[in-house]
Design an enzyme around this catalytic site. Structure first.
Site, mmCIF file in Angstrom:
data_model
loop_
_atom_site.group_PDB
_atom_site.id
_atom_site.type_symbol
_atom_site.label_atom_id
_atom_site.label_comp_id
_atom_site.label_asym_id
_atom_site.label_seq_id
_atom_site.Cartn_x
_atom_site.Cartn_y
_atom_site.Cartn_z
ATOM 1 C CG ASP A 10 -5.405 5.725 2.616
ATOM 2 O OD1 ASP A 10 -5.405 5.277 3.787
ATOM 3 O OD2 ASP A 10 -4.518 6.464 2.170
ATOM 4 C CB CYS A 24 -0.986 -0.019 1.178
ATOM 5 S SG CYS A 24 -0.232 0.056 2.817
ATOM 6 C CB CYS A 84 -3.670 1.847 7.094
ATOM 7 S SG CYS A 84 -3.420 3.352 8.064
ATOM 8 N NE ARG A 85 -4.560 1.497 1.856
ATOM 9 C CZ ARG A 85 -4.383 2.239 0.776
ATOM 10 N NH1 ARG A 85 -5.270 2.170 -0.203
ATOM 11 N NH2 ARG A 85 -3.334 3.022 0.666
ATOM 12 C CB SER A 86 0.206 -3.473 2.906
ATOM 13 O OG SER A 86 1.034 -2.516 3.501
ATOM 14 C CG ASN A 99 4.392 -1.693 5.126
ATOM 15 O OD1 ASN A 99 5.534 -2.023 5.446
ATOM 16 N ND2 ASN A 99 3.403 -2.558 5.151
HETATM 17 P P1 4NP Z 1 -1.779 2.851 4.080
HETATM 18 O O1 4NP Z 1 -2.428 4.186 4.668
HETATM 19 O O2 4NP Z 1 -1.262 3.192 2.725
HETATM 20 O O3 4NP Z 1 -2.932 1.918 4.048
HETATM 21 O O4 4NP Z 1 -0.700 2.452 5.052
HETATM 22 C C1 4NP Z 1 -1.746 5.404 4.736
HETATM 23 C C2 4NP Z 1 -0.836 5.615 5.738
HETATM 24 C C3 4NP Z 1 -0.183 6.840 5.831
HETATM 25 C C4 4NP Z 1 -0.470 7.828 4.918
HETATM 26 C C5 4NP Z 1 -1.392 7.606 3.915
HETATM 27 C C6 4NP Z 1 -2.014 6.387 3.832
HETATM 28 N N1 4NP Z 1 0.167 9.067 5.022
HETATM 29 O O5 4NP Z 1 -0.166 9.974 4.240
HETATM 30 O O6 4NP Z 1 1.052 9.234 5.866
#
Ligand code: 4NP
Length: 154
Positions: A123, A7, A12-14, A10
């Site tokens: 997201d 993602c 939240c989702r992955s 790294n």
């Molecule tokens: P992820 O979510 O891609 O599912 O881990 C996010 C985590 C952090 C950010 C964006 C999405 N960020 O902008 O810091």
């Protein structure tokens, strides 16, 4: 089979996808390796987002052993399958591919349950309530992949 979940951050989702897939691999007693990475570098070294840790925990999955890392070109060689969470992740990972073989390893996670529809896992970073929904989608997608791999049609 070596699977990488990707993602943006790294966190939240992955990490959820990694935790869910690892649990299914354990349950099915498969000899698979599962890891995750982010296309961005900002959260490298960090634990998964607290909300992902809590959501996974509510489903009996501990993801606190995970630490974020950035996707690297070498991952194309290390992994057989690279599951991306959204179409932006796919663009970012495709851009790093050096060969058609590398490019062919990249697939949207939700293609497992909605093939050919280019669906993204939303997201949940800015949406406290989105984590349970994300968990449910990832659980179905991982389940479908394991079922397909362990009971191939025909
Ligand atoms: P992820 O979510 O891609 O599912 O881990 C996010 C985590 C952090 C950010 C964006 C999405 N960020 O902008 O810091």
């Amino acid at each position: 089979m070596k699977i990488l979940m990707v993602c943006l951050g790294n966190i939240c989702r992955s990490p959820l996808a990694e935790g869910i897939m690892k649990q299914k691999v354990r349950e099915a007693e498969l000899d698979w390796m599962v890891d995750s990475a982010g296309t961005g570098h900002w959260h490298a070294g960090q634990l998964p987002d607290r909300r992902s840790i809590v959501t996974a925990g509510q489903h009996g999955i501990d993801i606190t052993d995970q630490r974020a890392r950035q996707f690297q070109v070498a991952d194309f060689e290390r992994f057989d399958k690279i599951f991306v969470m959204d179409t932006q992740n796919r663009r970012d990972v495709w851009r790093l591919a050096r060969t058609e073989e590398h490019r062919a390893k990249v697939e949207l996670m939700l293609d497992q349950i909605h093939p050919g529809q280019d669906r993204s896992v939303p997201d949940p970073y800015y949406d406290d309530d989105g984590f349970e929904e994300v968990f449910a989608m990832l659980d179905r997608a991982c389940e479908a992949f394991v079922a397909r791999e362990t009971f191939p049609p025909g």
